[in-house]
Design an enzyme around this catalytic site. Sequence first.
Site, PDB file in Angstrom:
ATOM      1  N   HIS A  49       0.842  -1.206   0.000  1.00  0.00           N
ATOM      2  CA  HIS A  49       0.000   0.000   0.000  1.00  0.00           C
ATOM      3  C   HIS A  49       0.880   1.260   0.000  1.00  0.00           C
ATOM      4  O   HIS A  49       1.462   1.620   1.013  1.00  0.00           O
ATOM      5  CB  HIS A  49      -0.881  -0.030   1.250  1.00  0.00           C
ATOM      6  CG  HIS A  49      -2.135   0.787   1.152  1.00  0.00           C
ATOM      7  ND1 HIS A  49      -2.302   1.815   0.248  1.00  0.00           N
ATOM      8  CD2 HIS A  49      -3.304   0.719   1.848  1.00  0.00           C
ATOM      9  CE1 HIS A  49      -3.517   2.340   0.398  1.00  0.00           C
ATOM     10  NE2 HIS A  49      -4.134   1.684   1.358  1.00  0.00           N
ATOM     11  N   HIS A  91      -3.213   6.586  -0.692  1.00  0.00           N
ATOM     12  CA  HIS A  91      -4.226   7.103   0.234  1.00  0.00           C
ATOM     13  C   HIS A  91      -3.689   7.840   1.455  1.00  0.00           C
ATOM     14  O   HIS A  91      -4.337   7.872   2.506  1.00  0.00           O
ATOM     15  CB  HIS A  91      -5.181   5.973   0.667  1.00  0.00           C
ATOM     16  CG  HIS A  91      -5.860   5.322  -0.510  1.00  0.00           C
ATOM     17  ND1 HIS A  91      -6.509   4.122  -0.461  1.00  0.00           N
ATOM     18  CD2 HIS A  91      -5.957   5.715  -1.819  1.00  0.00           C
ATOM     19  CE1 HIS A  91      -6.986   3.802  -1.660  1.00  0.00           C
ATOM     20  NE2 HIS A  91      -6.651   4.759  -2.508  1.00  0.00           N
ATOM     21  N   TYR A 126      -1.259   7.125   3.424  1.00  0.00           N
ATOM     22  CA  TYR A 126      -0.663   6.337   4.503  1.00  0.00           C
ATOM     23  C   TYR A 126       0.868   6.446   4.437  1.00  0.00           C
ATOM     24  O   TYR A 126       1.414   7.190   3.624  1.00  0.00           O
ATOM     25  CB  TYR A 126      -1.190   4.899   4.452  1.00  0.00           C
ATOM     26  CG  TYR A 126      -2.694   4.869   4.654  1.00  0.00           C
ATOM     27  CD1 TYR A 126      -3.258   5.418   5.814  1.00  0.00           C
ATOM     28  CD2 TYR A 126      -3.562   4.369   3.688  1.00  0.00           C
ATOM     29  CE1 TYR A 126      -4.631   5.443   6.003  1.00  0.00           C
ATOM     30  CE2 TYR A 126      -4.942   4.392   3.874  1.00  0.00           C
ATOM     31  CZ  TYR A 126      -5.465   4.930   5.037  1.00  0.00           C
ATOM     32  OH  TYR A 126      -6.828   4.964   5.216  1.00  0.00           O
TER      33      TYR A 126
HETATM   34  C1  LIG Z   1     -15.415   0.223   2.959  1.00  0.00           C
HETATM   35  C2  LIG Z   1     -14.187   0.597   2.187  1.00  0.00           C
HETATM   36  C3  LIG Z   1     -12.944   0.229   2.672  1.00  0.00           C
HETATM   37  C4  LIG Z   1     -11.783   0.519   1.939  1.00  0.00           C
HETATM   38  N1  LIG Z   1     -10.571   0.062   2.369  1.00  0.00           N
HETATM   39  C5  LIG Z   1      -9.496   0.152   1.564  1.00  0.00           C
HETATM   40  C6  LIG Z   1      -8.296  -0.540   1.862  1.00  0.00           C
HETATM   41  O1  LIG Z   1      -8.209  -1.311   2.818  1.00  0.00           O
HETATM   42  N2  LIG Z   1      -7.232  -0.349   1.028  1.00  0.00           N
HETATM   43  C7  LIG Z   1      -7.319   0.434  -0.090  1.00  0.00           C
HETATM   44  O2  LIG Z   1      -6.324   0.580  -0.805  1.00  0.00           O
HETATM   45  N3  LIG Z   1      -8.466   1.047  -0.417  1.00  0.00           N
HETATM   46  C8  LIG Z   1      -9.541   0.908   0.357  1.00  0.00           C
HETATM   47  N4  LIG Z   1     -10.732   1.463  -0.032  1.00  0.00           N
HETATM   48  C9  LIG Z   1     -10.810   2.119  -1.346  1.00  0.00           C
HETATM   49  C10 LIG Z   1     -11.327   1.120  -2.372  1.00  0.00           C
HETATM   50  O3  LIG Z   1     -10.468  -0.002  -2.487  1.00  0.00           O
HETATM   51  C11 LIG Z   1     -11.461   1.791  -3.757  1.00  0.00           C
HETATM   52  O4  LIG Z   1     -10.199   2.181  -4.220  1.00  0.00           O
HETATM   53  C12 LIG Z   1     -12.398   2.990  -3.716  1.00  0.00           C
HETATM   54  O5  LIG Z   1     -13.550   2.728  -2.928  1.00  0.00           O
HETATM   55  C13 LIG Z   1     -12.851   3.389  -5.121  1.00  0.00           C
HETATM   56  O6  LIG Z   1     -13.487   2.301  -5.761  1.00  0.00           O
HETATM   57  P1  LIG Z   1     -15.105   2.188  -5.890  1.00  0.00           P
HETATM   58  O7  LIG Z   1     -15.586   3.448  -6.551  1.00  0.00           O
HETATM   59  O8  LIG Z   1     -15.315   0.956  -6.737  1.00  0.00           O
HETATM   60  O9  LIG Z   1     -15.682   2.052  -4.518  1.00  0.00           O
HETATM   61  C14 LIG Z   1     -11.890   1.225   0.712  1.00  0.00           C
HETATM   62  C15 LIG Z   1     -13.146   1.618   0.261  1.00  0.00           C
HETATM   63  C16 LIG Z   1     -14.290   1.295   0.965  1.00  0.00           C
HETATM   64  C17 LIG Z   1     -15.636   1.686   0.399  1.00  0.00           C
END
Ligand SMILES: Cc1cc2nc3c(=O)[nH]c(=O)nc-3n(C[C@H](O)[C@H](O)[C@H](O)COP(=O)(O)O)c2cc1C
Length: 354
Positions: free
Chosen positions: A175, A178, A180
């Site tokens: 990772h 975001h 981090y």
């Molecule tokens: C509930 C939730 C938890 C997430 N946790 C992570 C994570 O653990 N690691 C990560 O890289 N992105 C995380 N994300 C971001 C998603 O992986 C994704 O990149 C983002 O939601 C955009 O995609 P989408 O429009 O299909 O939701 C999270 C998103 C959601 C909704």
Amino acid sequence: MSRLFEPLKIKTVTLRNRICVSPMCQYSTPDGVAGDWHMVHLGSRAVGGAGVVMVEASAVSPEGRITPDDLGIWSDRQAEALAPIVSFMQRFGAVCGIQIAHAGRKASTAAPFKGGHPLSSSEGSWQTLGPSAVPFGHYPAPRALEKTDLDKVKNDFRDAARRALSARFEILEIHLAHGYLLHSFLSPLSNRRTDEYGGSLENRMRFPLEVVRTVREIWPETLPLWVRISSTDWAEGGWDPDMSVELSRRLKSAGVDVIDASSGGLTPDAVIPVGPGYQTAIAARIRREADIPVVAVGMITDPVQAEHTLMTGQADLVSLAREMLRDPYWPLHAAHRLGQNVAWPAQYERAKPR
Ligand SMILES: Cc1cc2nc3c(=O)[nH]c(=O)nc-3n(C[C@H](O)[C@H](O)[C@H](O)COP(=O)(O)O)c2cc1C
């Protein structure tokens, strides 16, 4: 044949289709150990037909958790709890990946559904860490990492990779996105160091690249290593797509097989033009200019949209997050919509649309 359902071989691993379940924190364990929720949540998505199920950000150390409820991979017990879940998912044809992470200055918060705020000491807060003592928004300032701390973080990532391997994961994702820890080294907005880990682009990339190389020493050559990046901070003076192309070239040289191109998360006041496929154009640029396979992610919800993203050469894989929460069987439904005859789990065969 639809591109979405065309198998893809990366190193020795063959994916049955190009659909990934994006890593999603579940904030559902008090001690970092996966439990029933993870078996049902992840298992359903493997049964639902995804090519890759990427397990949520799993902390490489207790201080690297976003919240006290995060999944962890800093102990053997945590890896042992993941092993049967991996085995279940593999039985249903999914390739299993795990995202290993350190939350850096965005650690020590409550889960979103418990308020999402920085923890107070009575709630069990801990000292967060960053490249510099620059806080994320109103969060407490992190402690700037010293050289010895950098070695510890590298070792933590390496040990996490070793444990992921012992749990029989076949894809490891680091990772770097975001906001981090590793992303905060990359961005000039959070990295104000004056040593060889700060300043120029070269210096800001140094620590994340060192972590990647350390992990690559442990993660077998035969298995794919992915890196999730934030391809832009969407903020003036921050990390940007040009830097992402350069970083992706370096990651490729360091042995990374796939770039998972997300964005944002470094600063709370970023203005993000959220909309269908809003991050895909930068993924396409990285694919073209750094010549490396990419995952497109971000508001990909429709099978035709996903197919178009791949057919037009913008990405090699698509990753879905929220849509997969709405519908764990999205891949099976997408196959029907695109006229593809894919196998359903035998138990559900009688429900398959004809
Ligand atoms: C509930 C939730 C938890 C997430 N946790 C992570 C994570 O653990 N690691 C990560 O890289 N992105 C995380 N994300 C971001 C998603 O992986 C994704 O990149 C983002 O939601 C955009 O995609 P989408 O429009 O299909 O939701 C999270 C998103 C959601 C909704």
